[in-house]
Enzyme design. Structure first.
Site, PDB file in Angstrom:
ATOM      1  N   SER A  43      81.827  38.168  46.884  1.00 45.52           N
ATOM      2  CA  SER A  43      82.572  38.921  47.906  1.00 45.52           C
ATOM      3  C   SER A  43      81.699  39.918  48.666  1.00 45.52           C
ATOM      4  O   SER A  43      81.939  40.203  49.834  1.00 45.52           O
ATOM      5  CB  SER A  43      83.761  39.634  47.275  1.00 45.52           C
ATOM      6  N   HIS A  78      94.786  45.497  41.131  1.00 46.60           N
ATOM      7  CA  HIS A  78      95.436  44.956  39.940  1.00 46.60           C
ATOM      8  C   HIS A  78      94.739  45.434  38.672  1.00 46.60           C
ATOM      9  O   HIS A  78      93.572  45.773  38.693  1.00 46.60           O
ATOM     10  CB  HIS A  78      95.436  43.425  39.984  1.00 46.60           C
ATOM     11  N   GLY A 104      89.073  37.519  44.459  1.00 46.01           N
ATOM     12  CA  GLY A 104      89.399  36.951  43.151  1.00 46.01           C
ATOM     13  C   GLY A 104      90.528  35.949  43.284  1.00 46.01           C
ATOM     14  O   GLY A 104      91.699  36.284  43.096  1.00 46.01           O
ATOM     15  N   HIS A 154      86.155  42.534  36.760  1.00 50.18           N
ATOM     16  CA  HIS A 154      86.710  43.806  36.311  1.00 50.18           C
ATOM     17  C   HIS A 154      85.670  44.705  35.651  1.00 50.18           C
ATOM     18  O   HIS A 154      85.999  45.777  35.152  1.00 50.18           O
ATOM     19  CB  HIS A 154      87.885  43.560  35.361  1.00 50.18           C
ATOM     20  N   ASP A 167      90.997  42.076  42.943  1.00 56.48           N
ATOM     21  CA  ASP A 167      91.329  41.546  41.617  1.00 56.48           C
ATOM     22  C   ASP A 167      90.223  40.572  41.185  1.00 56.48           C
ATOM     23  O   ASP A 167      90.480  39.513  40.647  1.00 56.48           O
ATOM     24  CB  ASP A 167      92.690  40.836  41.669  1.00 56.48           C
TER      25      ASP A 167
HETATM   26 MG    MG Z   1      94.199  40.773  37.592  1.00 51.12          MG
END
Ligand code: MG
Length: 215
Positions: free
Chosen positions: A128, A173, A50, A148, A145
């Site tokens: 990824s 995160h 990210g 989400h 990160d």
């Molecule tokens: Mg974040």
């Protein structure tokens, strides 16, 4: 915090303030410090999932540069689900009118150039999990990160956590124990890591730093 790292980041103060992103300064400093303290880096590379416009890459990349290591940062640069049109974290200026899709790559590249990090940061433009299939090696540090949502977050974990060496660092995160404060998937990754042989090394805001202590 290590004084040289603090100095290196202080030099990027204006760039950090002007780079759009979702990383509060105190958490960014804690993230950089966790890479600084990571005993398996630079022997093994560091991975960031990210990149967005490069804000957290400034923190991690500056530390990688200082320690003489390599940070590999992965992003398809088409924005996560929460960055798309109609979602809370959408920025209409990031739409490429020709592709009709988001494109954060130009902005990211500008940030890395301005931070003088091209000699320490490898930019991977890919999903990824796709890149993980082609990456056979082990890693010393992992920062998740990316998307989400449940599927992207857990898929990132499944693809990359097994590549982390014993003694390596896993940073996550947007971990919120209270569902009112944020989405569940990053918190679920934190819980999974506790079951998978990690211990908590540090917490700052929504940033969790974990150390892999057993298989
Ligand atoms: Mg974040």
């Amino acid at each position: 915090m290590n004084i040289s790292l603090e100095r290196a980041l202080k030099a990027h103060d204006r760039l950090i303030s002007s780079t759009p992103g979702f990383m509060p300064k105190e958490e960014g400093l804690a993230l950089a410090e966790s890479l600084y303290k990571c005993e398996k880096f630079p022997q093994f590379p560091a991975i960031e999932i990210g990149s967005y416009q490069g804000l957290s890459t400034i923190y991690l990349g500056s530390c990688a540069k200082m320690k003489g290591g390599v940070l590999i940062t992965i992003d398809h640069h088409r924005g996560s689900e929460e960055n798309q049109f109609g979602w809370d974290y959408h920025d209409p200026n990031l739409i490429d009118p020709v592709a009709g899709k988001m494109d954060t790559l130009t902005h990211f590249r500008r940030t890395i150039d301005l931070a003088d990090l091209t000699g320490s940061v490898v930019t991977v433009i890919s999903d990824s999990q796709l890149f993980a299939k082609s990456f056979g090696g082990q890693i010393g540090f992992l920062f998740i990160d990316g998307g989400h949502g449940s599927n992207p977050a857990h898929s990132d974990y499944n693809a990359w956590v097994p590549k982390l060496v014993l003694g390596g660092t896993f940073a996550i995160h947007d971990v919120f124990e209270d569902p009112e404060k944020g989405g569940r998937p990053p918190y679920e990754l934190y819980l999974r890591s506790l079951e998978d042989g990690f211990i908590e090394a540090a917490t700052l805001g929504s940033l969790k730093i974990m150390t892999k202590v057993s298989k």
